[in-house]
Design a protein around this motif. Structure first.
Motif: not given
Length: 535
Positions: A149-177
């Motif tokens: 129901p709130s996808q219009k506020e989540v979908f477009i800016p939400g892509g930054a979440l995935f960008r951030d995870i890859t940038r953390l990894s690129e910077a050598g900062i470990p990410t664990v899920a």
């Protein structure tokens, strides 16, 4: 260093009144925090347990080293909105296998852990903290993706979440899920982009589209386990690096992964050999320092005396620009420069003093702490002619281009451009917290309402129309009430304009945890590079 001497009379009626007001505000804060702790409510928490699953906060507790603190961030996210308090996400900094980590955990008792706008903002802020401070990032995942129901506020800016995870990894900062249940659609990309992935046998489900969507899109009748089960990802797709037997085993595995990172603090030498000595005065007395009426000034040195090691403080320019106190101290062994408002208003002298002090901190690679209690920069003909605009701009320039880590705590008022000069949220302090006594807005409620009233009065006079005094009084009252409610710390914290509203008695501990996290990354100040200071 010389130790501060207190003038606070803890036996006075004034102190008792301030303490009672602060305790009343803390009781209100505790009530609101309880809503975040409750998650989706008793019904959904019980249903979650009946399925053999642990609540999000219990998962975090089992992940962390025993008897170590957890600095929770933005627990009031979404306060005052239509969404559950807390943003359906637990976030904070804790110690895992001896390593300080940024931990996030979806709360599946709130709409299955789906991400609403406040979940997104909170997660993005957590990623920012992990990146700036080089903290390994652990995601405890159980999310159905975007709250539709709130996808219009989540979908477009939400892509930054995935960008951030890859940038953390690129910077050598470990990410664990660590995946505990459904991790669907956008939720599937969190393990997909993490360095290390742990799944729970017969519980974890990771797929871009679940069986209903697959059926709708392709006509295929897909089985959940074959489509995205933990066993499949461990043996066929290769997405799962570790297959855990249950939730407790998954958390043990996550601890082992962190233990094998070979992770070290980049700037641990900042407190090497430091003997940490407690303040001379009890933290309990911080409850009675700030007046209930923020127009009444107080001496910020009374706060320092209950925060810094051994209450020792070397003041810088004590007789120049006295409404801004600046100086050097240590907190939990870490060197620290402090700027704190004394009389509320910032004059030209205070602004110039602040700019010089910030430059010195950058030369020495010393983090800065800003304690806010300001109504802003001084106005009036005398002060405009004296250069308040260029001097205030000089202070803001220094804050903007300073490279040492900044910490901000709003203890009283934080109004106007004074909020900017004292490193408000827009100036990217590493961490920003507020006391329940704090207020922040473009100006005080009475002043703002008064300005609007004067403008309308002048407009009516210019048009030759009579001025409706009764309507003006009603409008002023309405504006004052609105500005007052929107300047309160819970309102601001609900919008993530701070990282949490804290009990004043916890300030030393909170700042110590922040300083420890900050020194996981290198601390280095600007060498020049402050732009043009207008003289």
């Amino acid at each position: 260093m010389s130790a501060l001497h207190t003038r606070l009379d803890a036996s006075s009626q004034e102190f008792a009144g301030r303490r009672a007001a602060m305790l009343g505000s803390l009781a209100e804060l505790e009530t609101e925090h309880a809503k975040a702790l409750a998650g989706g409510g008793e019904k959904y928490v019980e249903r979650h347990r009946e399925r053999g699953k642990l609540p999000a906060r219990e998962r975090v507790e089992l992940l962390l080293d025993p008897d170590t603190p957890f600095l929770e961030l933005s627990p009031l996210a979404g306060w005052g909105s239509d969404y559950t308090v807390g943003g359906s996400l637990v976030a904070g900094i804790g110690v895992v296998a001896g390593v300080e980590c940024l931990v996030t955990a979806n709360d599946p008792t709130v709409r299955g852990g789906a991400s609403n706008p406040w979940t997104l903002r909170k997660a993005l802020r957590a990623n920012e903290i992990a990146y700036e401070n080089r903290l390994p990032c652990i995601s405890l995942v159980e999310s159905g993706g975007a709250d539709l129901p709130s996808q219009k506020e989540v979908f477009i800016p939400g892509g930054a979440l995935f960008r951030d995870i890859t940038r953390l990894s690129e910077a050598g900062i470990p990410t664990v899920a660590v995946v505990f249940g459904n991790s669907t659609a956008g939720g599937a990309y969190i393990p997909g982009m993490s360095d290390h992935v742990i799944m729970v046998k017969e519980r974890s489900k990771v797929f871009l589209g679940g069986p209903p969507l697959v059926k709708e899109a392709t006509g295929e009748d897909a089985d959940e386990e074959e489509l995205g089960g933990a066993e499949m990802h461990a043996t066929t797709s290769g997405l799962a690096d570790y297959l855990a037997l249950d939730e407790e085993d998954a958390l043990r595995t996550a601890r082992r992964v962190i233990a094998r990172l070979n992770w070290r603090k980049a700037d641990e030498g900042a407190r090497a050999g430091a003997v940490v000595r407690a303040p001379l005065y009890p933290e309990e007395e911080l409850l009675g320092v700030v007046p209930e009426d923020l127009k009444v000034p107080f001496d910020p040195r009374e706060v320092f005396a209950r925060l810094v090691d051994a209450s020792e403080f070397d003041e810088f320019k004590p007789r120049y620009g006295p409404s801004l106190v600046t100086g050097w101290a240590k907190l939990h062994g870490y060197p620290l420069g402090i700027l704190a408002n004394a009389q509320g208003v910032l004059f030209s002298e205070e602004a110039q003093k602040a700019a010089q002090f910030i430059q010195l901190a950058n030369q020495r690679d010393v983090p800065l702490l800003f304690l806010h209690n300001t109504t802003g920069y001084m106005v009036g003909t005398e002060y405009e002619q004296g250069g308040i605009v260029k001097h205030g701009s000089m202070m803001i320039n220094a804050v903007s281009n300073s490279k040492v880590p900044h910490l901000s705590v709003l203890v009283g008022a934080s109004y106007g451009a004074g909020h900017y000069g004292m490193c408000g949220r827009a100036y990217n302090p590493r961490f920003l917290f507020a006391w329940p006594s704090a207020k922040s807005a473009v100006m005080g409620p009475q002043q703002l309402a008064g300005v609007l009233s004067r403008v309308m009065r002048q407009s009516a006079a210019a048009k030759g129309r009579p001025f409706d005094e009764e309507a003006d009084a009603g409008l002023r009252a309405m504006v004052e009430e609105q500005v007052e409610s929107e300047s309160l710390p819970m309102f601001l914290s609900g919008r993530l304009y701070d990282d949490g509203v804290i009990d004043p008695r916890d300030t030393r501990t909170v700042l110590g945890l922040c300083l420890s996290a900050i020194h996981t990354a290198p601390v280095q100040g600007a060498r020049g590079g402050f732009g043009i200071f207008r003289m």
